[in-house]
Enzyme design. Structure first.
Site, short mmCIF file in Angstrom:
data_model
loop_
_atom_site.label_atom_id
_atom_site.label_comp_id
_atom_site.label_asym_id
_atom_site.label_seq_id
_atom_site.Cartn_x
_atom_site.Cartn_y
_atom_site.Cartn_z
N GLU A 1 0.68 -1.22 -0.07
CA GLU A 1 0.02 0.15 0.20
C GLU A 1 0.85 1.24 0.06
O GLU A 1 0.62 2.31 0.77
CB GLU A 1 -1.02 -0.16 1.40
N ASP B 1 -0.56 -1.60 -4.93
CA ASP B 1 -0.72 -2.61 -3.67
C ASP B 1 0.63 -2.91 -3.20
O ASP B 1 0.57 -3.32 -1.90
CB ASP B 1 -1.47 -4.01 -4.46
N TRP C 1 -3.07 -5.97 -7.73
CA TRP C 1 -3.82 -7.46 -7.76
C TRP C 1 -5.13 -6.90 -7.74
O TRP C 1 -5.63 -6.16 -6.92
CB TRP C 1 -3.37 -8.10 -6.47
N GLU C 2 -5.97 -7.20 -8.71
CA GLU C 2 -7.24 -6.75 -9.07
C GLU C 2 -8.23 -6.94 -8.11
O GLU C 2 -8.44 -8.13 -8.08
CB GLU C 2 -7.57 -6.83 -10.56
#
Length: 199
Positions: free
Chosen positions: A72, A88, A102-103
Site C-alpha cells: 500500500e 498494492d 492485484w485486481e
C-alpha cells in the site's frame, strides 16, 4: 494457484538483471497459494459469484511483504497535483520501484492500474510493474464484476504497441486461475477480510 497466461506489454532496455528475479518471485508466490492451507492446491467454492477477492489478494500480499516488499505504498507516479491511490505492493530497485497490482475492483479499475504503472515508468518513478487478474473461468466464482483477463485483453494493443519515450521498462499482465472447485461450504472465501484465515 495456477498461472494460466502472461501477457508482456512492455519489454524495453537492459532490465533483466533485476526483473527476472522479481518476476520469478511473483510467480512463485502465486503458485504457492493454496486453499485450504497445506493441501498444495487452491480450491474455490463452487458457487456463482460466491467467493470474495480481497482475502485472496491479502494472502498473496503477505507473501510479498515477508520477502521485503512494501505494501500500500503511495507513490507520486505522475506530474499532476493529485496523487493516485496507493500501489498494492512495490519493491525498491535502486532509486525506483517495481510495482504489483492485484485486481479486486471492476474492469475500470484494471485500466487505471495499468495506466498507473505505465505513467510511473514514463516519469521514471517505476522501473516495471505487473497486474494480476483472474481468468474468465475463475471470475465466475468471484465477487460480481471483478476485472478479469479476458475482459481486459482486447485493449492490450493500446499499451503494447505504443512508442514510449523510455529506455528501460517492463510491464506484464498475469492471468491466474484456481486449481479445483469444491462443494465444501467451509472453503468458501468470504467477501471481505473475514475469509483471510481460510487461505
Amino acid at each position: 494457484m495456477k498461472i494460466k497466461d502472461i501477457e508482456i506489454l512492455m519489454d524495453k532496455g537492459n532490465h533483466k538483471q533485476f526483473s527476472e528475479s522479481i518476476i520469478q518471485e511473483i510467480k512463485d508466490s502465486i503458485l504457492l497459494m493454496e486453499n485450504p492451507s497445506g493441501t498444495g492446491v487452491f480450491k474455490l467454492y463452487n458457487g456463482k459469484k460466491a467467493n470474495g477477492v480481497k482475502p485472496i489478494k491479502d494472502s498473496f500480499m503477505t507473501r510479498l511483504k515477508d520477502n521485503g516488499w512494501i505494501l500500500e505504498h503511495r507513490l507520486d507516479v505522475g506530474v499532476t497535483t493529485k496523487r493516485p491511490g496507493p500501489i498494492d505492493a512495490v519493491f525498491p530497485v535502486e532509486n525506483q520501484y517495481f510495482a504489483v497490482e492485484w485486481e479486486t475492483g471492476n474492469i475500470s479499475s484494471s485500466h487505471r492500474a495499468l495506466n498507473k504503472i505505465f505513467t510511473g515508468i514514463l516519469n521514471r518513478k517505476l522501473i516495471g510493474g505487473v497486474l494480476i487478474l483472474p481468468s474468465r473461468e475463475m471470475y465466475n466464482y468471484l465477487t460480481d464484476r471483478v476485472g478479469n483477463f479476458r475482459e481486459l485483453s482486447p485493449y492490450f494493443d493500446v499499451w503494447s504497441k505504443a512508442d514510449y519515450p523510455v529506455d528501460k521498462g517492463f510491464v506484464a499482465v498475469i492471468e491466474i486461475e484456481h486449481g479445483e472447485l469444491t462443494n465444501d461450504e467451509n472453503l468458501q472465501i468470504k467477501k471481505g477480510t473475514d475469509g483471510r484465515a481460510l487461505i
